[in-house]
Design a protein around this motif. Structure first.
Motif, PDB file in Angstrom:
ATOM      1  N   PRO A 119      35.440  34.850  42.736  1.00  0.00           N
ATOM      2  CA  PRO A 119      35.213  33.972  43.872  1.00  0.00           C
ATOM      3  C   PRO A 119      36.272  34.136  44.971  1.00  0.00           C
ATOM      4  O   PRO A 119      36.010  33.854  46.121  1.00  0.00           O
ATOM      5  CB  PRO A 119      35.275  32.565  43.282  1.00  0.00           C
ATOM      6  CG  PRO A 119      35.332  32.728  41.811  1.00  0.00           C
ATOM      7  CD  PRO A 119      35.587  34.147  41.490  1.00  0.00           C
ATOM      8  N   SER A 120      37.455  34.580  44.592  1.00  0.00           N
ATOM      9  CA  SER A 120      38.515  34.876  45.561  1.00  0.00           C
ATOM     10  C   SER A 120      38.956  36.320  45.333  1.00  0.00           C
ATOM     11  O   SER A 120      39.934  36.584  44.632  1.00  0.00           O
ATOM     12  CB  SER A 120      39.707  33.934  45.357  1.00  0.00           C
ATOM     13  OG  SER A 120      39.327  32.608  45.563  1.00  0.00           O
ATOM     14  N   PRO A 121      38.219  37.287  45.875  1.00  0.00           N
ATOM     15  CA  PRO A 121      38.521  38.694  45.595  1.00  0.00           C
ATOM     16  C   PRO A 121      39.919  39.075  46.065  1.00  0.00           C
ATOM     17  O   PRO A 121      40.387  38.605  47.111  1.00  0.00           O
ATOM     18  CB  PRO A 121      37.448  39.453  46.364  1.00  0.00           C
ATOM     19  CG  PRO A 121      36.879  38.494  47.333  1.00  0.00           C
ATOM     20  CD  PRO A 121      37.141  37.113  46.826  1.00  0.00           C
ATOM     21  N   PHE A 122      40.586  39.912  45.275  1.00  0.00           N
ATOM     22  CA  PHE A 122      41.950  40.292  45.601  1.00  0.00           C
ATOM     23  C   PHE A 122      42.337  41.551  44.856  1.00  0.00           C
ATOM     24  O   PHE A 122      41.736  41.896  43.848  1.00  0.00           O
ATOM     25  CB  PHE A 122      42.922  39.166  45.229  1.00  0.00           C
ATOM     26  CG  PHE A 122      43.935  38.864  46.296  1.00  0.00           C
ATOM     27  CD1 PHE A 122      45.134  39.538  46.354  1.00  0.00           C
ATOM     28  CD2 PHE A 122      43.671  37.911  47.264  1.00  0.00           C
ATOM     29  CE1 PHE A 122      46.063  39.264  47.341  1.00  0.00           C
ATOM     30  CE2 PHE A 122      44.587  37.625  48.256  1.00  0.00           C
ATOM     31  CZ  PHE A 122      45.798  38.315  48.289  1.00  0.00           C
TER      32      PHE A 122
END
Length: 95
Positions: free
Chosen positions: A15-18
């Motif tokens: 959900p929070s690509p990194f």
């Protein structure tokens, strides 16, 4: 406390690509011992990360009994880093 290690850049599409580098087992163990004195919650440990000539502040994230270090886009761009590159990382705990 300062650590140096090498690791491969990998990408998480959640959900929070990194982009991340996994902290080696030995450095993760020492970080876990020091975490109660420097963590600001959820097991996050503030650090100063240096790769090449670039430095930035971030936090180690706990994952699978160890830690991972997120690599900000600005750091990756300034050092010309790509997914799969192996990098030399210097971390200073406590930021």
């Amino acid at each position: 406390m300062e650590f140096r290690f090498r690791g491969e850049i990998w990408y998480w599409r959640g959900p929070s690509p990194f982009h991340f580098v996994t902290v080696t087992a030995d450095e993760s163990a020492v970080s876990a011992e020091l975490a109660p004195g420097v963590s600001y919650g959820w097991g996050m440990i503030p650090v100063l990360v240096r790769i090449g000539h670039s430095e930035t502040t971030t936090s180690l994230w706990p994952k699978d009994g160890g830690y991972i270090v997120p690599l900000k886009k600005s750091l990756r761009e300034s050092e010309g880093l790509e997914l799969g590159d192996t990098v030399a990382v210097t971390l200073r705990l406590g930021g």
